[in-house]
Design a protein around this motif. Structure first.
Motif, PDB file in Angstrom:
ATOM      1  N   GLN A  32      48.467  47.345  44.374  1.00  0.00           N
ATOM      2  CA  GLN A  32      49.811  46.777  44.498  1.00  0.00           C
ATOM      3  C   GLN A  32      49.802  45.338  43.992  1.00  0.00           C
ATOM      4  O   GLN A  32      48.919  44.554  44.333  1.00  0.00           O
ATOM      5  CB  GLN A  32      50.289  46.818  45.951  1.00  0.00           C
ATOM      6  CG  GLN A  32      50.368  48.213  46.540  1.00  0.00           C
ATOM      7  CD  GLN A  32      51.243  49.160  45.751  1.00  0.00           C
ATOM      8  OE1 GLN A  32      52.431  48.927  45.563  1.00  0.00           O
ATOM      9  NE2 GLN A  32      50.663  50.244  45.271  1.00  0.00           N
ATOM     10  N   GLY A  33      50.768  44.994  43.166  1.00  0.00           N
ATOM     11  CA  GLY A  33      50.869  43.655  42.628  1.00  0.00           C
ATOM     12  C   GLY A  33      50.847  43.665  41.111  1.00  0.00           C
ATOM     13  O   GLY A  33      51.068  44.688  40.464  1.00  0.00           O
ATOM     14  N   THR A  34      50.580  42.494  40.544  1.00  0.00           N
ATOM     15  CA  THR A  34      50.620  42.300  39.093  1.00  0.00           C
ATOM     16  C   THR A  34      49.220  42.108  38.552  1.00  0.00           C
ATOM     17  O   THR A  34      48.453  41.296  39.075  1.00  0.00           O
ATOM     18  CB  THR A  34      51.495  41.076  38.741  1.00  0.00           C
ATOM     19  OG1 THR A  34      52.799  41.281  39.305  1.00  0.00           O
ATOM     20  CG2 THR A  34      51.620  40.900  37.241  1.00  0.00           C
ATOM     21  N   TRP A  35      48.910  42.827  37.488  1.00  0.00           N
ATOM     22  CA  TRP A  35      47.597  42.793  36.832  1.00  0.00           C
ATOM     23  C   TRP A  35      47.777  42.399  35.380  1.00  0.00           C
ATOM     24  O   TRP A  35      48.611  42.968  34.676  1.00  0.00           O
ATOM     25  CB  TRP A  35      46.943  44.175  36.905  1.00  0.00           C
ATOM     26  CG  TRP A  35      46.693  44.607  38.303  1.00  0.00           C
ATOM     27  CD1 TRP A  35      47.561  45.255  39.138  1.00  0.00           C
ATOM     28  CD2 TRP A  35      45.509  44.394  39.046  1.00  0.00           C
ATOM     29  NE1 TRP A  35      46.975  45.458  40.350  1.00  0.00           N
ATOM     30  CE2 TRP A  35      45.706  44.943  40.320  1.00  0.00           C
ATOM     31  CE3 TRP A  35      44.279  43.794  38.748  1.00  0.00           C
ATOM     32  CZ2 TRP A  35      44.725  44.905  41.307  1.00  0.00           C
ATOM     33  CZ3 TRP A  35      43.308  43.769  39.726  1.00  0.00           C
ATOM     34  CH2 TRP A  35      43.535  44.310  40.992  1.00  0.00           C
ATOM     35  N   GLN A  36      47.012  41.419  34.929  1.00  0.00           N
ATOM     36  CA  GLN A  36      47.107  40.939  33.548  1.00  0.00           C
ATOM     37  C   GLN A  36      45.779  41.160  32.832  1.00  0.00           C
ATOM     38  O   GLN A  36      44.711  41.109  33.452  1.00  0.00           O
ATOM     39  CB  GLN A  36      47.468  39.463  33.545  1.00  0.00           C
ATOM     40  CG  GLN A  36      48.373  39.078  32.399  1.00  0.00           C
ATOM     41  CD  GLN A  36      48.910  37.682  32.604  1.00  0.00           C
ATOM     42  OE1 GLN A  36      48.150  36.727  32.561  1.00  0.00           O
ATOM     43  NE2 GLN A  36      50.208  37.564  32.833  1.00  0.00           N
ATOM     44  N   GLU A  48      50.334  43.509  30.713  1.00  0.00           N
ATOM     45  CA  GLU A  48      50.470  43.403  32.159  1.00  0.00           C
ATOM     46  C   GLU A  48      50.954  44.709  32.764  1.00  0.00           C
ATOM     47  O   GLU A  48      51.794  45.397  32.189  1.00  0.00           O
ATOM     48  CB  GLU A  48      51.480  42.286  32.455  1.00  0.00           C
ATOM     49  CG  GLU A  48      51.726  42.001  33.900  1.00  0.00           C
ATOM     50  CD  GLU A  48      52.667  40.822  34.062  1.00  0.00           C
ATOM     51  OE1 GLU A  48      52.194  39.671  33.955  1.00  0.00           O
ATOM     52  OE2 GLU A  48      53.876  41.063  34.261  1.00  0.00           O
ATOM     53  N   TRP A  49      50.399  45.058  33.925  1.00  0.00           N
ATOM     54  CA  TRP A  49      50.858  46.186  34.726  1.00  0.00           C
ATOM     55  C   TRP A  49      51.309  45.634  36.073  1.00  0.00           C
ATOM     56  O   TRP A  49      50.669  44.733  36.629  1.00  0.00           O
ATOM     57  CB  TRP A  49      49.730  47.182  34.992  1.00  0.00           C
ATOM     58  CG  TRP A  49      49.358  48.043  33.842  1.00  0.00           C
ATOM     59  CD1 TRP A  49      48.364  47.808  32.937  1.00  0.00           C
ATOM     60  CD2 TRP A  49      49.932  49.298  33.482  1.00  0.00           C
ATOM     61  NE1 TRP A  49      48.302  48.827  32.030  1.00  0.00           N
ATOM     62  CE2 TRP A  49      49.255  49.767  32.346  1.00  0.00           C
ATOM     63  CE3 TRP A  49      50.968  50.069  34.008  1.00  0.00           C
ATOM     64  CZ2 TRP A  49      49.568  50.968  31.736  1.00  0.00           C
ATOM     65  CZ3 TRP A  49      51.282  51.271  33.397  1.00  0.00           C
ATOM     66  CH2 TRP A  49      50.589  51.706  32.270  1.00  0.00           C
ATOM     67  N   ARG A  50      52.398  46.176  36.608  1.00  0.00           N
ATOM     68  CA  ARG A  50      52.834  45.869  37.971  1.00  0.00           C
ATOM     69  C   ARG A  50      53.005  47.182  38.725  1.00  0.00           C
ATOM     70  O   ARG A  50      53.667  48.091  38.230  1.00  0.00           O
ATOM     71  CB  ARG A  50      54.164  45.127  37.974  1.00  0.00           C
ATOM     72  CG  ARG A  50      54.054  43.707  37.533  1.00  0.00           C
ATOM     73  CD  ARG A  50      55.387  42.999  37.650  1.00  0.00           C
ATOM     74  NE  ARG A  50      55.553  42.235  36.425  1.00  0.00           N
ATOM     75  CZ  ARG A  50      56.701  41.809  35.956  1.00  0.00           C
ATOM     76  NH1 ARG A  50      57.815  42.085  36.575  1.00  0.00           N
ATOM     77  NH2 ARG A  50      56.745  41.107  34.856  1.00  0.00           N
ATOM     78  N   ASP A  52      54.231  48.762  42.472  1.00  0.00           N
ATOM     79  CA  ASP A  52      54.969  48.417  43.671  1.00  0.00           C
ATOM     80  C   ASP A  52      55.404  49.687  44.396  1.00  0.00           C
ATOM     81  O   ASP A  52      56.495  50.213  44.145  1.00  0.00           O
ATOM     82  CB  ASP A  52      56.179  47.549  43.321  1.00  0.00           C
ATOM     83  CG  ASP A  52      56.941  47.070  44.542  1.00  0.00           C
ATOM     84  OD1 ASP A  52      56.404  47.165  45.667  1.00  0.00           O
ATOM     85  OD2 ASP A  52      58.087  46.615  44.387  1.00  0.00           O
ATOM     86  N   ARG A 125      43.886  40.401  38.807  1.00  0.00           N
ATOM     87  CA  ARG A 125      45.096  40.318  39.629  1.00  0.00           C
ATOM     88  C   ARG A 125      45.744  38.947  39.431  1.00  0.00           C
ATOM     89  O   ARG A 125      45.097  37.921  39.521  1.00  0.00           O
ATOM     90  CB  ARG A 125      44.756  40.518  41.097  1.00  0.00           C
ATOM     91  CG  ARG A 125      45.972  40.540  41.989  1.00  0.00           C
ATOM     92  CD  ARG A 125      45.601  40.571  43.461  1.00  0.00           C
ATOM     93  NE  ARG A 125      44.671  41.617  43.806  1.00  0.00           N
ATOM     94  CZ  ARG A 125      45.000  42.868  44.093  1.00  0.00           C
ATOM     95  NH1 ARG A 125      46.276  43.231  44.055  1.00  0.00           N
ATOM     96  NH2 ARG A 125      44.083  43.754  44.409  1.00  0.00           N
ATOM     97  N   SER A 127      49.114  38.424  40.968  1.00  0.00           N
ATOM     98  CA  SER A 127      49.823  38.219  42.219  1.00  0.00           C
ATOM     99  C   SER A 127      49.678  39.455  43.101  1.00  0.00           C
ATOM    100  O   SER A 127      49.509  40.563  42.591  1.00  0.00           O
ATOM    101  CB  SER A 127      51.305  37.914  41.965  1.00  0.00           C
ATOM    102  OG  SER A 127      51.947  39.053  41.435  1.00  0.00           O
TER     103      SER A 127
END
Length: 128
Positions: A32-36, A48-50, A52, A125, A127
């Motif tokens: 869960q969250g934002t991956w760059q 980037e993948w998010r 949720d 990660r 966020s």
């Protein structure tokens, strides 16, 4: 004499099954969250993948002009150890597949370094 206990035992067993089925998957919680993208290169200046709670967003800059943006839903196909396979479906925006059919997304988790390999590409990660 055993009949009065039967409804209680049946209720208890059903409750235990329900609680076990509702337990969140630790691998799903981890992503869960934002991956760059961990390391940029000439082809992928931004990726980037998010994730949720069952939805995803994918953004990717291919060159300095073209940005791909896709949203959709996911479900867990397999989760074992530090490996997770998602099925992406109901996506819209820029194509991530040649057909509008569900696709699989393999993810390898590295909890110690708070990183993930998504489709064999390293991500960090950004966020929670």
């Amino acid at each position: 004499m055993h009949l009065p206990r039967a409804p209680f035992l049946l209720f208890t067993f059903s409750l235990l099954l329900t609680l076990t089925a509702c337990r969140p998957d630790p691998n799903d919680q981890f992503i869960q969250g934002t991956w760059q993208l961990a390391e940029t290169d000439a082809d992928n200046r931004f990726f980037e993948w998010r994730f949720d709670n069952g939805t995803f967003i994918r953004q990717q800059e291919i060159d300095s002009v073209t940005t791909l943006y896709t949203t959709g839903q996911y479900r867990i196909i397999e989760s074992e150890g530090d490996a997770l396979t998602l099925e992406l479906f109901d996506y819209s925006g820029d194509r991530i597949a040649y057909e509008n059919t569900p696709i699989t997304l393999p993810i390898e988790i590295d909890r110690d370094n708070d990183t993930a390999r998504i489709q064999n590409t390293g991500f960090v990660r950004i966020s929670p």
